[in-house]
Scaffold this motif. Structure first.
Motif, PDB file in Angstrom:
ATOM      1  N   THR A 198      -4.961  10.803 -11.623  1.00 57.50           N
ATOM      2  CA  THR A 198      -5.053   9.249 -11.148  1.00 57.50           C
ATOM      3  C   THR A 198      -6.649   9.171 -11.494  1.00 57.50           C
TER       4      THR A 198
ATOM      5  N   VAL B  93      10.038  -0.490 -12.815  1.00 61.33           N
ATOM      6  CA  VAL B  93      10.652  -1.462 -11.804  1.00 61.33           C
ATOM      7  C   VAL B  93      11.476  -1.363  -9.938  1.00 61.33           C
TER       8      VAL B  93
ATOM      9  N   ASP C 289       1.781   5.358  -7.090  1.00 59.83           N
ATOM     10  CA  ASP C 289       2.615   4.409  -7.192  1.00 59.83           C
ATOM     11  C   ASP C 289       2.771   3.531  -8.734  1.00 59.83           C
ATOM     12  N   GLU C 290       1.056   3.610  -8.986  1.00 62.12           N
ATOM     13  CA  GLU C 290       0.300   3.408 -10.404  1.00 62.12           C
ATOM     14  C   GLU C 290       1.132   4.591 -11.161  1.00 62.12           C
TER      15      GLU C 290
ATOM     16  N   GLU D  47       2.484   6.764 -11.351  1.00 62.63           N
ATOM     17  CA  GLU D  47       4.529   7.185 -11.679  1.00 62.63           C
ATOM     18  C   GLU D  47       4.675   5.990 -13.187  1.00 62.63           C
ATOM     19  N   PHE D  48       3.947   4.452 -12.379  1.00 60.07           N
ATOM     20  CA  PHE D  48       4.199   3.024 -13.355  1.00 60.07           C
ATOM     21  C   PHE D  48       4.525   3.342 -14.859  1.00 60.07           C
TER      22      PHE D  48
ATOM     23  N   THR E 120      10.491   2.749 -10.239  1.00 58.44           N
ATOM     24  CA  THR E 120       9.449   2.665  -9.224  1.00 58.44           C
ATOM     25  C   THR E 120       9.261   2.420  -7.995  1.00 58.44           C
ATOM     26  N   GLN E 121       9.644   1.179  -8.019  1.00 58.27           N
ATOM     27  CA  GLN E 121       9.439   0.696  -6.590  1.00 58.27           C
ATOM     28  C   GLN E 121       7.840  -0.333  -6.915  1.00 58.27           C
ATOM     29  N   THR E 122       7.638  -0.169  -8.447  1.00 60.15           N
ATOM     30  CA  THR E 122       6.140  -0.786  -7.818  1.00 60.15           C
ATOM     31  C   THR E 122       5.941  -2.327  -8.218  1.00 60.15           C
TER      32      THR E 122
ATOM     33  N   LYS F 280       0.546  -5.726  -8.686  1.00 62.53           N
ATOM     34  CA  LYS F 280      -0.016  -3.959  -8.683  1.00 62.53           C
ATOM     35  C   LYS F 280       0.015  -3.802 -10.403  1.00 62.53           C
ATOM     36  N   ILE F 281       1.041  -4.722 -10.705  1.00 57.90           N
ATOM     37  CA  ILE F 281       1.599  -4.510 -12.411  1.00 57.90           C
ATOM     38  C   ILE F 281      -0.152  -5.242 -13.145  1.00 57.90           C
TER      39      ILE F 281
ATOM     40  N   SER G 268      -3.066   4.664  -7.558  1.00 56.08           N
ATOM     41  CA  SER G 268      -2.575   5.381  -6.481  1.00 56.08           C
ATOM     42  C   SER G 268      -1.174   5.964  -6.700  1.00 56.08           C
TER      43      SER G 268
END
Length: 393
Positions: free
Chosen positions: A336, A369, A351-352, A354-355, A372-374, A378-379, A349
């Motif tokens: 991270t 997406v 989720d970032e 994980e993406f 991961t539901q990002t 954020k992308i 973060s």
């Protein structure tokens, strides 16, 4: 012998006496990276997307002892690289450097910038760092290089800035004055310059600037000679810099340190002043910034030969169809807390992270997406920070 030939001969003599840069030779690839020499990272910086091809031709124009050349070979594994320099002594070191570290996709030629037309073909990336300002005719030099740049290609340039090198200029002139007829004897110049520095009062402005900025690297005579006894140097300001750029016939993409060229960092306390600057052109704003913050020791920037396509990822459908992958100039991943392309710390973060871990160069943004539901913002943030590269599909 013409004036230009005389200057070129003097420059060659300096670098035959003190081959530069003096970095040690290694029996392995050099550590770290310089993103400006990585085709993927540099192309993404300039266009906002990954280049379509990686089997490119690169020219290191004024390669010296091959420090940059070596990086260009190792950082671009599909590229063929050519290095040119007018110093036979520096080239000998460059050849040994690349041979020892396994940088074997390179060929060297004993040529000046003005003779670059002797090389066959065109180049997709031309790297010219710390060279043009040491030539007798920088405009002629940049025009010669521009003729060798392929359509859609990039040129990376580094030249000196006059405002941040004011004290250096004074010392250069003082050494030359004291050398008199011995000017051109570079070993004498280095010895004389060191004697001046050791004799001046500690609170002397030139001494203080040397200690603040340069003394560590100038422990090496090669660095000291390059800085203080060089026979040819032209320093720029924004106005003269853009005269050089305009003469090239190429398109200015931007400075490689864009954060420095943001007025907000200097005038954020006065929104009314920021408002006034909206009447200025980009070049006038650059000039205002260097006048208000005269620490500019150099300019580093990219030019391109059109046509070159700059990506627009503002449309959600276009973004979702794109294929993301990690910027190759990223250290500390997966974590991270990573170093980005410019060696700045970035905190990610969960989720970032994980993406990014799912950016395999094959899956689309939409496919990642869905898992991961990002969020797309954020992308876009990762893209703006150049943590990821995108390719259209």
């Amino acid at each position: 012998m013409s004036d230009a030939q005389t200057v070129s001969a003097a420059v060659a003599k300096l670098y035959n006496t003190y081959p530069f840069p003096p970095e040690p030779l290694l029996d392995e690839p050099p550590p770290g990276y310089n993103w400006r020499w990585n085709w993927l990272a540099a192309y993404n910086f300039c266009t906002g997307q990954k280049p379509q091809k990686q089997d490119i031709r690169i020219l290191d124009a004024g390669c010296g002892t091959g420090v940059g050349t070596e990086y260009l070979v190792h950082l671009n594994p599909q590229a063929s690289v050519v290095g040119i320099d007018l110093s036979a002594g520096a080239l000998a070191v460059a050849k040994e450097r690349c041979q020892r570290s396994g940088a074997n996709r390179v060929e060297f030629h004993h040529l000046s910038l003005f003779d670059v037309e002797q090389l066959p073909g065109e180049f997709d990336l031309i790297n010219c760092v710390g060279v043009l300002h040491h030539t007798p005719d920088p405009i002629r030099g940049i025009q010669a290089l521009a003729k060798k740049l392929a359509p859609g290609g990039l040129m990376h340039i580094f030249v000196y800035g006059e405002l941040g090198r004011w004290e250096i200029q004074l010392m250069q002139k003082a050494i030359a004055l004291l050398q008199g007829d011995k000017r051109g004897d570079y070993r004498d110049g280095v010895q004389l310059g060191r004697q001046i520095f050791s004799s001046l009062p500690e609170n002397n402005r030139i001494v203080k600037r040397e200690k603040e900025r340069w003394s560590l690297e100038n422990q090496r005579d090669e660095n000291f000679a390059d800085m203080y006894v060089h026979p040819q140097e032209i320093d720029y300001n924004i106005e003269t810099l853009f005269e050089l750029i305009d003469a090239s016939g190429l398109e200015f993409i931007g400075f490689s340190n864009p954060g420095f060229w943001q007025l907000d960092r200097l005038l954020s306390k006065a929104p009314e002043l920021i408002e006034r600057t909206k009447e200025l052109s980009d070049r006038q704003r650059y000039r205002l910034i260097e006048l208000l913050d005269p620490e500019v020791t150099h300019y580093e920037f990219f030019l391109d030969r059109p046509p070159i396509t700059k990506a627009d990822w503002s449309n959600n459908d276009t973004l979702l169809k794109a294929v993301p992958e990690l910027n190759p100039c990223l250290e500390g991943f997966p974590s991270t807390c990573v170093f980005n392309y410019d060696y700045q710390v970035v905190n990610l973060s969960a989720d970032e992270l994980e993406f990014l871990q799912r950016c395999d160069g094959n899956s689309t943004v939409a496919e990642i997406v869905a898992i991961t539901q990002t969020g797309l913002e954020k992308i876009r943030s990762l893209l703006k920070q150049q943590i990821i590269l995108l390719s259209p599909r």
